[in-house]
Design a protein around this motif. Sequence first.
Motif, PDB file in Angstrom:
ATOM      1  N   PRO A   6       0.827  -1.213   0.000  1.00  0.00           N
ATOM      2  CA  PRO A   6       0.000   0.000   0.000  1.00  0.00           C
ATOM      3  C   PRO A   6       0.859   1.261   0.000  1.00  0.00           C
ATOM      4  CG  PRO A   6      -0.048  -1.077   2.141  1.00  0.00           C
ATOM      5  CD  PRO A   6       0.646  -2.002   1.216  1.00  0.00           C
ATOM      6  N   ALA A   7       2.097   1.141   0.525  1.00  0.00           N
ATOM      7  CA  ALA A   7       2.927   2.335   0.576  1.00  0.00           C
ATOM      8  C   ALA A   7       3.491   2.684  -0.787  1.00  0.00           C
ATOM      9  CB  ALA A   7       4.067   2.119   1.559  1.00  0.00           C
ATOM     10  N   GLU A   8       3.517   1.693  -1.679  1.00  0.00           N
ATOM     11  CA  GLU A   8       4.069   1.972  -2.976  1.00  0.00           C
ATOM     12  C   GLU A   8       3.077   2.745  -3.823  1.00  0.00           C
ATOM     13  OE1 GLU A   8       5.594  -1.052  -5.632  1.00  0.00           O
ATOM     14  OE2 GLU A   8       7.293  -1.254  -4.278  1.00  0.00           O
ATOM     15  N   LYS A   9       3.634   3.451  -4.754  1.00  0.00           N
ATOM     16  CA  LYS A   9       2.775   4.254  -5.618  1.00  0.00           C
ATOM     17  C   LYS A   9       1.751   3.391  -6.320  1.00  0.00           C
ATOM     18  CE  LYS A   9       4.629   8.537  -7.208  1.00  0.00           C
ATOM     19  NZ  LYS A   9       5.064   9.316  -8.343  1.00  0.00           N
ATOM     20  N   SER A  10       0.561   3.921  -6.469  1.00  0.00           N
ATOM     21  CA  SER A  10      -0.423   3.170  -7.224  1.00  0.00           C
ATOM     22  C   SER A  10       0.052   3.073  -8.668  1.00  0.00           C
ATOM     23  CB  SER A  10      -1.765   3.901  -7.183  1.00  0.00           C
ATOM     24  OG  SER A  10      -1.588   5.184  -7.721  1.00  0.00           O
ATOM     25  N   GLU A 243       7.802  -5.564  -4.968  1.00  0.00           N
ATOM     26  CA  GLU A 243       7.413  -6.310  -3.765  1.00  0.00           C
ATOM     27  C   GLU A 243       6.711  -7.596  -4.155  1.00  0.00           C
ATOM     28  OE1 GLU A 243       7.946  -5.572  -0.512  1.00  0.00           O
ATOM     29  OE2 GLU A 243       9.191  -3.898  -1.151  1.00  0.00           O
TER      30      GLU A 243
ATOM     31  N   THR B 599      10.303 -14.010  -3.007  1.00  0.00           N
ATOM     32  CA  THR B 599       9.116 -13.585  -3.742  1.00  0.00           C
ATOM     33  C   THR B 599       9.200 -12.133  -4.175  1.00  0.00           C
ATOM     34  OG1 THR B 599       8.133 -13.133  -1.619  1.00  0.00           O
ATOM     35  CG2 THR B 599       7.532 -15.203  -2.662  1.00  0.00           C
ATOM     36  N   THR B 600      10.145 -11.385  -3.675  1.00  0.00           N
ATOM     37  CA  THR B 600      10.241  -9.986  -4.069  1.00  0.00           C
ATOM     38  C   THR B 600      11.560  -9.754  -4.783  1.00  0.00           C
ATOM     39  OG1 THR B 600      11.399  -9.314  -2.082  1.00  0.00           O
ATOM     40  CG2 THR B 600       9.006  -9.317  -1.984  1.00  0.00           C
ATOM     41  N   ILE B 601      11.660  -8.584  -5.388  1.00  0.00           N
ATOM     42  CA  ILE B 601      12.903  -8.254  -6.069  1.00  0.00           C
ATOM     43  C   ILE B 601      14.047  -8.203  -5.059  1.00  0.00           C
ATOM     44  CG2 ILE B 601      12.671  -5.749  -5.886  1.00  0.00           C
ATOM     45  CD1 ILE B 601      13.748  -5.654  -8.786  1.00  0.00           C
ATOM     46  N   TRP B 602      13.710  -7.834  -3.800  1.00  0.00           N
ATOM     47  CA  TRP B 602      14.764  -7.747  -2.771  1.00  0.00           C
ATOM     48  C   TRP B 602      15.258  -9.114  -2.383  1.00  0.00           C
ATOM     49  CZ3 TRP B 602      16.266  -3.207  -3.330  1.00  0.00           C
ATOM     50  CH2 TRP B 602      15.352  -2.170  -3.569  1.00  0.00           C
ATOM     51  N   PHE B 646      11.852   6.052  -5.640  1.00  0.00           N
ATOM     52  CA  PHE B 646      10.997   6.766  -6.589  1.00  0.00           C
ATOM     53  C   PHE B 646       9.599   6.189  -6.625  1.00  0.00           C
ATOM     54  CE2 PHE B 646      14.651   8.851  -8.537  1.00  0.00           C
ATOM     55  CZ  PHE B 646      14.096  10.045  -8.933  1.00  0.00           C
ATOM     56  N   ARG B 647       9.468   4.952  -6.235  1.00  0.00           N
ATOM     57  CA  ARG B 647       8.161   4.301  -6.291  1.00  0.00           C
ATOM     58  C   ARG B 647       7.331   4.554  -5.048  1.00  0.00           C
ATOM     59  NH1 ARG B 647       8.765  -0.247 -10.075  1.00  0.00           N
ATOM     60  NH2 ARG B 647       7.155  -1.445  -9.028  1.00  0.00           N
ATOM     61  N   GLN B 648       7.917   5.189  -4.043  1.00  0.00           N
ATOM     62  CA  GLN B 648       7.154   5.397  -2.806  1.00  0.00           C
ATOM     63  C   GLN B 648       6.051   6.423  -3.014  1.00  0.00           C
ATOM     64  OE1 GLN B 648       7.597   3.432  -0.142  1.00  0.00           O
ATOM     65  NE2 GLN B 648       9.065   2.423  -1.526  1.00  0.00           N
ATOM     66  N   ARG B 649       4.937   6.170  -2.354  1.00  0.00           N
ATOM     67  CA  ARG B 649       3.798   7.056  -2.516  1.00  0.00           C
ATOM     68  C   ARG B 649       3.970   8.322  -1.689  1.00  0.00           C
ATOM     69  NH1 ARG B 649      -2.225   4.876  -1.667  1.00  0.00           N
ATOM     70  NH2 ARG B 649      -1.438   3.293  -3.080  1.00  0.00           N
ATOM     71  N   ASN B 650       4.465   8.132  -0.459  1.00  0.00           N
ATOM     72  CA  ASN B 650       4.624   9.264   0.444  1.00  0.00           C
ATOM     73  C   ASN B 650       5.760  10.161  -0.025  1.00  0.00           C
ATOM     74  OD1 ASN B 650       5.741  10.777   2.649  1.00  0.00           O
ATOM     75  ND2 ASN B 650       4.312   9.660   3.963  1.00  0.00           N
ATOM     76  N   LYS B 877      10.348   0.645   3.613  1.00  0.00           N
ATOM     77  CA  LYS B 877       9.617  -0.398   4.336  1.00  0.00           C
ATOM     78  C   LYS B 877      10.208  -1.779   4.086  1.00  0.00           C
ATOM     79  CE  LYS B 877       6.784   3.112   4.333  1.00  0.00           C
ATOM     80  NZ  LYS B 877       7.115   4.332   3.550  1.00  0.00           N
TER      81      LYS B 877
END
Lengths: 243, 1038
Positions: A6-10, A243, B599-602, B646-650, B877
């Motif tokens: 949810p924190a990632e950009k839509s 993710e 399961t994630t890129i990390w 760059f992908r973070q919403r906040n 996160k």
Amino acid sequence: MAAANPAEKSKSQATPIDLLNYDTAKLYTHVHPILLLSLYFYSFRSIVADPISTLSRTLLPLGVLQIAYVAICLPPTGSKDVVVEKRKPGEKKKAAPGKLESGINGKIIPAFLSLILSTLAATPLLFGILILFGAPITTHIFETGLCGAHIAFLSTIPLVYVHGVDGEKWKEIVGLLLPIDEVYGCMIGTMFGAWMGAVPIPLDWDREWQKWPITIVTGAYIGFAVGKLLGGTLLKGKRIKFE
Amino acid sequence: MDNGEPLPSFEGLAAAFAKAKADKEREEAQGLKARTGDAVAANKQGEVHFKALHGIVIAFFTFLLALHLVGIYLFTSGFLLTRLVLEEKSNCAIPPINSSRSYSPASPSTGCWHPKMFEKAIVIIVDALRYDFTVPFNSEGPDKPHHFHNAIPVFYETALHSPNNAFLLPFIADPPTTTLQRLKGLTTGTLPTFIDAGSNFAGTAIDEDNLVAQLRNASKRIVHLGDDTWHSLFPGYFEPNLTHAYDSFNVWDLHTVDNGVTKHIFPLLHPSNSSKWDVIFGHYLGVDHAGHRYGPDHPAMAAKLNQMDEIFRKMIDQLDDDTLLVVMGDHGMDAKGDHGGESDDEIQAALWMYSKQKLFGRSSPSYTTPPATAKERPVAQIDLVPTLSLLLGMPIPFNNLGAPIEEAFIGPKGDDFENLATVHRLAAAQIHRYQHAYAQARGLDENSRASSVSLWRAANNAWDSVAGTKKANKEQWINVYKSFSRYQRETLSMCRALWARFDIPRMVNGITILASTLLVLATYARGLDGDHAELTPPLLTRSILGAIIGTLLGFGASFAIPSLPWEHAVSYSTAIGGVIGSATAFWYVRRRIVYPFPTTIWGWTSVVFTLALSAGFAANSFTIWEDEILLHFLTTFGVLLTISSFRQRNAIDRALGCYHSSLFIILTRVASLSRLCREEQMPYCKSTYYASATSSTSAPWQLAIPIVSAFLLPNLIRTYYKNTRNHQGSAVLWLDVALRFGMLLGAAYWTLDAADDGDWYPGYGKLLKTTKTIIAQITLAIALGFGYSTFSWSKPLLKIETRSADSKDKSAQVVADGGRSSITILGYANVHGSRYALLVTMWFLAISLVQKPMGAGAIAIAAWQIFSLFEIIDTNKLSDSAVGPVILGLLGSFYFFKTGHQATLASIQWESAFIPLQTIRYPWSPLLVTLNTFGAQILCAVAVPAVVLWKQPPKKRGLLGDVTKAIATHLLFYAAINLATTMWAGHLRRHLMLYRIFCPRFMTGAVVLLVVDVMAIFVAVGGTRVSFLSVAEVFGWT
């Protein structure tokens, strides 16, 4: 990968870029990487022998080929908006510009813009990134710069031509948020290829072509072709998930 | 919450609240309100529960550490075969046994233990002269001669046509067939091992008794020409004005060395110069280089061999009567022209001896023709040592295991078996003396060499019976000779079993243990769902139970089968029992096992980069360039984190993430400018760690680095505390005063050290030494003494304010709202992270003191980067992901190189033991060298818990489990590297570069794993106990 963070950009609303709907475009898009790779491997010997002069000499044909590719195959930036504007009432004269004029406005300017930006913005940026990845600082400055220029021409010209210089768009581009298409594939492929190009450098094979920056440039060219092919076909429309 | 809290202190909450447990946590946060009696009891219970769980987690990690220890021990004991280097030297006046009938010990002028036959000698090594190069090609059969055939016939012709002047024999090398190891064998007469454990551990100079040293002791003038390897083995042994050494590493150059040797050797043969020297050692490299470059079957090889042929014909012409000429190959070459291994082609060299006097013979007329293949009548390379010693009248070097060569002592008629028996008796007696001394030094009992002792008695009895008779016949002497020879062969094969053979079962068992421990660790780190700490008790009990059962089985097995080495059987079965025990525990909690693949890129990048690094250690190039590869990997992670930011919403997360990721990348690159190149990186690497490539002191400008970082770093770290208002309480005193003062003292230490080294103030050397030692001790006391007490007794870095309710300041947590005022807790958002991270800065101070000025700068950048990493992990996160601990692993490995180290023994900075001490003191001196060598890995290991604690809400559940998971992941990284380097070292055990590259990398990986294990378990996980207890004192356990 299942649950979106949810924190990632839509997800970006952008849709993958389609080729122009001409037969020429559909044909040339496959000819273009072959031309590029032939150009590169034709001059490979002389690149190995004298990287600086050959890489600077091949830069021009590379630019020309890339411009030809974008002009023939890709929709220029803002082409949809232009269509909307044309339909505004009261501007009938401009609604149907001559083919030549629309070619100049719609294609030549973005093409020119992309060339300028690749040279003036992307090349120094890539030069810096190459240094950060461990390129020599005190020596081989011209080799590194030319390497950056080749990568910039391969990756940035189509991107700028298609997406323009919109800041939000570029945030999405850097964040790998756009859906994959041919143009995006070119960029990612070029970068990944150049990254992989570092692998053979330390090997003790004592080959002339292992010297800086030949493997990086070679990787970028191959990556460009592969990325373009995959981006336009198999992976088209897919999105990169972190993710 | 998305649109714009301006203050970053709120983000920790933002992250936490976004999680599913948000509601629950908000309720728990009310715990600050007055408690009931039940609540107090529950709180107490929570504390006891935490302490117990914490102890169990430490115990389980210790169990894994023990498994690592056992695995490494078993592999090492099978792989790193050691031989004790005895200091004893053979003495000319003291023969190993009472002298024979006809000769009494004398001086070097007549021959020490035996009458000498030659005054002078020319010993030429033609590098990689394979035996089949020297004998004519056998034309029978369909094969055609190759380029290397029939190109150097001089040896064969002389041996065939004048057998009393010359002989040619196959000359078998002991692997590894590398020139350095061969030269050791050819001069000492011993077998090669990994570690010749002697006083001179780090250097390459030979410090055991050898032929060259004996010649020098006898005041012989020794000249060396050719390969410069000789000079690292025998520094200062050669006549400086006649000796000419050449670089041996440029294998593309076929002629420089050879032409140099030829140019300088022939003038020495001239009668006018013959009084200037006694022994010449020449070393031609052209044949070897032709092999490496073109392979043996190439016209260049034929040309090279023809050139050698000419040279030796010319040498024969110019030789005088008193001089012995010896030509040999130190090893052969394989079909591609390379060497280092143990294949027939690589070990079969040629030996040819020539003299103008007719002194040599054959015991049988059929032996006049040199052997057609290297399988017939071969001699060992170590046989050269006693042969040459006795021919030149020297004592046989103390450690020699070879036997005199028959052809040289049998006499021109081929019947002087008395002489042959005498020299064999001398050599055997020296071997016996050596074996006795070795057994005493190593505490071996006589039983282990019972068979060789009985052979020794039999040979002596045979000698006594013959020596007693007036006129013994030929058969009796042959019998004596044969029995001494049997003793020598038996002893040699015993020593070979002891030293030169890898114990494959032990190696395989060690690798099995390391691999299965890796599986346990991987499952524990990444394969379990939920709170890791809560799952640990069953794991621990079952593992211990398994280990106990394994121990019992191991003892049982070693009683049942006495031939089994008991310590091998017990350690192996204990470890495997423990692993099986943990496997049953995983089965027990199988519902909690999750899909093991990332399961994630990390997850993927963490796995892929660890595996890529591990796989790369199979190639010598990737091992050599590990520092640059780590730079590349770390920058890649930095770029990925930038993209992710760059992908973070906040918007704040995005901006902070981008800033810190970019900072992370740039700092990595800046730190990479500090380099100490290993020899193999030349000429593509320029060392910057010291003043120049040839010094190990710092340049004056480098002394400014610690001073600058003392002013900058505390401020920088402070900003990471101020962001979340955690710059409170003890942190103020520690960061602003103690840390800065300690760093300034460290800078002062290195300035004084430079003053002392450079003798800037003549006459004050002693004062400088004392002062700098005291300063270093004070710094360490600040770091670990004052630092640890601060860490132990500090309250959480919080400040509680009471404000009126209309305050608009949202920067801190508002806890109570009953009434007109509210309690505000400043620093609430990062209470765990800021509290724990104090420990990182303490260890940083201690580590930075013991680094040279350049390294102090690098480690300061590392500390800065680590704090940036905390922020990046938080804004993206990723605290639950493997990426944080893995990046810390990469960072630790990277800064190992940036603090002036390499994976070689030579790069260990031994002098760091003397920073706070003036003499060697146990256990402090080794600990200081460890802190210097692995400081970067230690710092990063201590930082691991902070990655998961940074900006976590104080009352978040399962934080201990998160720490456990992160530590396990961090250890997993090093365990994977260790397993890979171990496997490659075992697999490539006969590789040309084993001694130079793979073995040192394996040893580095193993020691790093153990050091990181200890630090991560006892310092990092141990430290969380202190910080959790301190936080819980304020926020409670429930």
